[in-house]
Design a protein around this motif. Sequence first.
Motif, mmCIF file in Angstrom:
data_model
loop_
_atom_site.group_PDB
_atom_site.id
_atom_site.type_symbol
_atom_site.label_atom_id
_atom_site.label_comp_id
_atom_site.label_asym_id
_atom_site.label_seq_id
_atom_site.Cartn_x
_atom_site.Cartn_y
_atom_site.Cartn_z
ATOM 1 N N ASP A 40 -13.147 10.914 6.423
ATOM 2 C CA ASP A 40 -13.073 9.513 5.810
ATOM 3 C C ASP A 40 -11.636 9.190 6.025
ATOM 4 O OD1 ASP A 40 -11.749 11.203 3.894
ATOM 5 O OD2 ASP A 40 -13.284 10.995 2.475
ATOM 6 N N GLY A 41 -11.158 8.263 5.112
ATOM 7 C CA GLY A 41 -9.812 7.657 4.953
ATOM 8 C C GLY A 41 -8.835 8.754 4.551
ATOM 9 N N GLY A 42 -9.258 9.688 3.739
ATOM 10 C CA GLY A 42 -8.216 10.671 3.221
ATOM 11 C C GLY A 42 -8.009 11.793 4.443
ATOM 12 N N GLN A 43 -9.023 12.019 5.153
ATOM 13 C CA GLN A 43 -8.867 12.687 6.324
ATOM 14 C C GLN A 43 -7.781 12.253 7.311
ATOM 15 O OE1 GLN A 43 -9.809 15.838 6.265
ATOM 16 N NE2 GLN A 43 -11.728 16.033 5.165
ATOM 17 N N ALA A 44 -7.930 10.972 7.573
ATOM 18 C CA ALA A 44 -7.050 10.081 8.438
ATOM 19 C C ALA A 44 -5.667 9.926 8.015
ATOM 20 C CB ALA A 44 -7.696 8.738 8.905
ATOM 21 N N GLY A 214 -3.996 16.610 0.050
ATOM 22 C CA GLY A 214 -3.320 16.417 -1.122
ATOM 23 C C GLY A 214 -3.980 15.355 -2.180
ATOM 24 N N THR A 215 -3.342 15.075 -3.311
ATOM 25 C CA THR A 215 -3.829 14.055 -4.144
ATOM 26 C C THR A 215 -3.688 12.616 -3.365
ATOM 27 O OG1 THR A 215 -2.914 15.580 -5.888
ATOM 28 C CG2 THR A 215 -3.523 13.054 -6.372
ATOM 29 N N GLN A 216 -2.557 12.420 -2.762
ATOM 30 C CA GLN A 216 -2.426 11.123 -2.023
ATOM 31 C C GLN A 216 -3.409 10.956 -1.189
ATOM 32 O OE1 GLN A 216 1.673 10.086 -0.550
ATOM 33 N NE2 GLN A 216 0.690 10.079 1.425
ATOM 34 N N GLU A 217 -3.825 11.977 -0.367
ATOM 35 C CA GLU A 217 -5.114 11.704 0.683
ATOM 36 C C GLU A 217 -6.112 11.705 0.060
ATOM 37 O OE1 GLU A 217 -1.519 13.025 2.402
ATOM 38 O OE2 GLU A 217 -2.693 14.419 1.014
ATOM 39 N N LYS A 218 -6.564 12.423 -0.866
ATOM 40 C CA LYS A 218 -7.709 12.251 -1.781
ATOM 41 C C LYS A 218 -7.950 10.782 -2.145
ATOM 42 C CE LYS A 218 -8.162 17.127 -2.932
ATOM 43 N NZ LYS A 218 -8.039 18.056 -4.190
ATOM 44 N N LEU A 219 -6.752 10.238 -2.979
ATOM 45 C CA LEU A 219 -6.999 8.796 -3.294
ATOM 46 C C LEU A 219 -7.305 8.021 -2.299
ATOM 47 C CD1 LEU A 219 -6.650 6.867 -5.787
ATOM 48 C CD2 LEU A 219 -4.183 6.805 -5.327
ATOM 49 N N ASP A 225 -13.390 3.961 0.991
ATOM 50 C CA ASP A 225 -14.806 4.035 0.785
ATOM 51 C C ASP A 225 -15.089 2.359 0.789
ATOM 52 O OD1 ASP A 225 -17.299 5.113 0.080
ATOM 53 O OD2 ASP A 225 -17.273 3.643 -1.099
ATOM 54 N N SER A 226 -16.381 2.190 1.610
ATOM 55 C CA SER A 226 -16.618 0.850 1.974
ATOM 56 C C SER A 226 -16.923 -0.112 0.606
ATOM 57 C CB SER A 226 -17.919 0.819 2.827
ATOM 58 O OG SER A 226 -19.050 1.451 2.372
ATOM 59 N N THR A 227 -17.496 0.571 -0.438
ATOM 60 C CA THR A 227 -17.964 -0.007 -1.460
ATOM 61 C C THR A 227 -16.760 -0.216 -2.490
ATOM 62 O OG1 THR A 227 -20.054 1.167 -1.879
ATOM 63 C CG2 THR A 227 -19.277 0.436 -3.745
ATOM 64 N N VAL A 228 -15.858 0.584 -2.423
ATOM 65 C CA VAL A 228 -14.504 0.530 -3.166
ATOM 66 C C VAL A 228 -13.622 -0.778 -2.627
ATOM 67 C CG1 VAL A 228 -12.461 1.440 -4.047
ATOM 68 C CG2 VAL A 228 -14.597 2.994 -3.989
ATOM 69 N N LYS A 229 -13.714 -0.604 -1.402
ATOM 70 C CA LYS A 229 -12.793 -1.633 -0.279
ATOM 71 C C LYS A 229 -13.580 -2.836 -0.897
ATOM 72 C CE LYS A 229 -12.847 -0.094 3.576
ATOM 73 N NZ LYS A 229 -12.753 0.131 5.104
ATOM 74 N N SER A 230 -14.883 -3.252 -0.914
ATOM 75 C CA SER A 230 -15.456 -4.553 -1.080
ATOM 76 C C SER A 230 -15.316 -4.894 -2.540
ATOM 77 C CB SER A 230 -16.900 -4.443 -0.748
ATOM 78 O OG SER A 230 -17.645 -5.542 -0.983
ATOM 79 N N LEU A 261 -2.495 -4.054 -4.002
ATOM 80 C CA LEU A 261 -1.706 -2.843 -4.053
ATOM 81 C C LEU A 261 -2.338 -1.724 -3.513
ATOM 82 C CD1 LEU A 261 1.089 -1.573 -3.995
ATOM 83 C CD2 LEU A 261 0.881 -1.072 -6.590
ATOM 84 N N LEU A 262 -3.580 -1.566 -4.335
ATOM 85 C CA LEU A 262 -4.644 -0.332 -3.996
ATOM 86 C C LEU A 262 -4.895 -0.402 -2.543
ATOM 87 C CD1 LEU A 262 -6.253 0.073 -7.522
ATOM 88 C CD2 LEU A 262 -4.389 1.473 -6.421
ATOM 89 N N PHE A 263 -5.595 -1.680 -2.322
ATOM 90 C CA PHE A 263 -6.207 -2.148 -0.958
ATOM 91 C C PHE A 263 -5.237 -1.924 0.299
ATOM 92 C CE2 PHE A 263 -7.276 -4.859 2.322
ATOM 93 C CZ PHE A 263 -8.501 -4.496 2.784
ATOM 94 N N PHE A 264 -3.993 -2.357 0.125
ATOM 95 C CA PHE A 264 -3.047 -2.317 1.382
ATOM 96 C C PHE A 264 -2.493 -0.908 1.350
ATOM 97 C CE2 PHE A 264 -3.258 -6.681 1.505
ATOM 98 C CZ PHE A 264 -3.475 -7.049 2.615
ATOM 99 N N GLY A 265 -2.149 -0.246 -0.056
ATOM 100 C CA GLY A 265 -1.730 1.192 0.129
ATOM 101 C C GLY A 265 -2.424 2.114 0.668
ATOM 102 N N SER A 266 -3.812 2.173 0.538
ATOM 103 C CA SER A 266 -4.608 2.933 0.850
ATOM 104 C C SER A 266 -4.933 2.941 2.467
ATOM 105 C CB SER A 266 -6.483 2.823 0.568
ATOM 106 O OG SER A 266 -6.667 1.417 0.768
#
Length: 428
Positions: A40-44, A214-219, A225-230, A261-266
């Motif tokens: 997922d995005g955390g691994q990336a 780490g915590t940063q990557e897990k967040l 996640d597509s649902t959270v992004k939407s 901030l959450l959207f662009f930060g991730s």
Amino acid sequence: MRHIIAVFILCIMMSGGISEKIVFANPQPVIVIHIKGEIDGGQAALVKRAMVDAESKQAKAILVEMDTFGGLVDSAVQIRDMISQTPIETICYIKNRAWSAGALIAIAHQHIAIAPGGSIGAAEPIPTTEKTIAAVKAEFSATANQKGRNVKVAEAMVDKTLGFPGYAQPGQILALADYQAIQVGYADLSAADRSDVLKYYGLADYEILDYQLGTQEKLAGWLTDSTVKSLLLSVIFLAIFAEIKTAGMGVAAVIGLFAALLFFGSQWLTGVAGWLELMLFISGIFLILVELYVPGFGFWGISGIGCIALSLFLTLGGNMAAVTMLSFSLVIAIIAFLAILKFLPSSRLWTKIILNEVETVQAGFTSSHDYSSYLDREGIVVSLLRPAGVIEIDGVHLDVVSEGQYIEPGMKVKVVSVNGSRILVRRV
């Protein structure tokens, strides 16, 4: 005794010199990235952080230890791109399995080692449509070709209609066991642990730097996640609607900026969003603020919304999937906005934060003094009425207006009309 001490000191110096030579003989580290679980995005984000450090530390090699059933294709493609483009030597060690999206990442490496009992392949996409199969198959084929591996093997991992002679019949998706991967050239060796891999590639004497989630990557993984992004996109759109409706910077603006901030930060952590997308979004916010405070007949507001939409579109990948997610989020935001307009004024929450009492005349409230008692009464002009001025009635000074003509001080006038605080007088 002196000879023994001298020999002892000499041995210590020699050993110190030898160890010093060993330390500085291989100053470049080996970066080890642990990819385990869903891609997922955390691994990336993890791979991006490790890649940046690998280049800054001038790493000798990058070793990816992998154990995954697969995950998101877009995140796998991001990782594939980072691994393919780095000038540093890359090695993938499949500890148990590299299926689906994990297989794409594995074949992007220059070298592959696999543990006994490990496997690679089984990359049929979901949903299994002609379009998705064609797209993913092209990614696998191009990656295998770039690394000098058999393209037919990579394609058979994605498209089960192809098969691969001796390993999978047409109608069966291709997945290779450890020894089979070696046979078809998709693994260099079978290694029981990491030390065997490092020894095989001549990296046993190098410093090892481990990188794990780490915590940063897990967040970042949760936020991508597509649902959270939407949901975040819907909150951003809803905040824009609310601010345009209320014409000001309020609670909705704060919530919208936090969601942005959450959207662009991730997306920044995973390497998707760059400066262009961020600057477009900031420009859009600025233009909307200009529209709120500077008359522009909608030009500034429309331009601002366009900049924001373009930044979100590019951040989401700039493809049809991005259009679909933006459209869905916009529809959700519109429905939520209309629901708020309809139901919020009558809700309990609204009654707690909004003052409902009305100051009516019946309750004893007035917006001005009651001058109706001065109707038809006479007074003396104190200051020149031109036509507004001051008169005096029974020692009380009143601001009045004549019927249009100028009236000199000392003249007698009569109140002919009272309308709120407006007193109209006529010369007697």
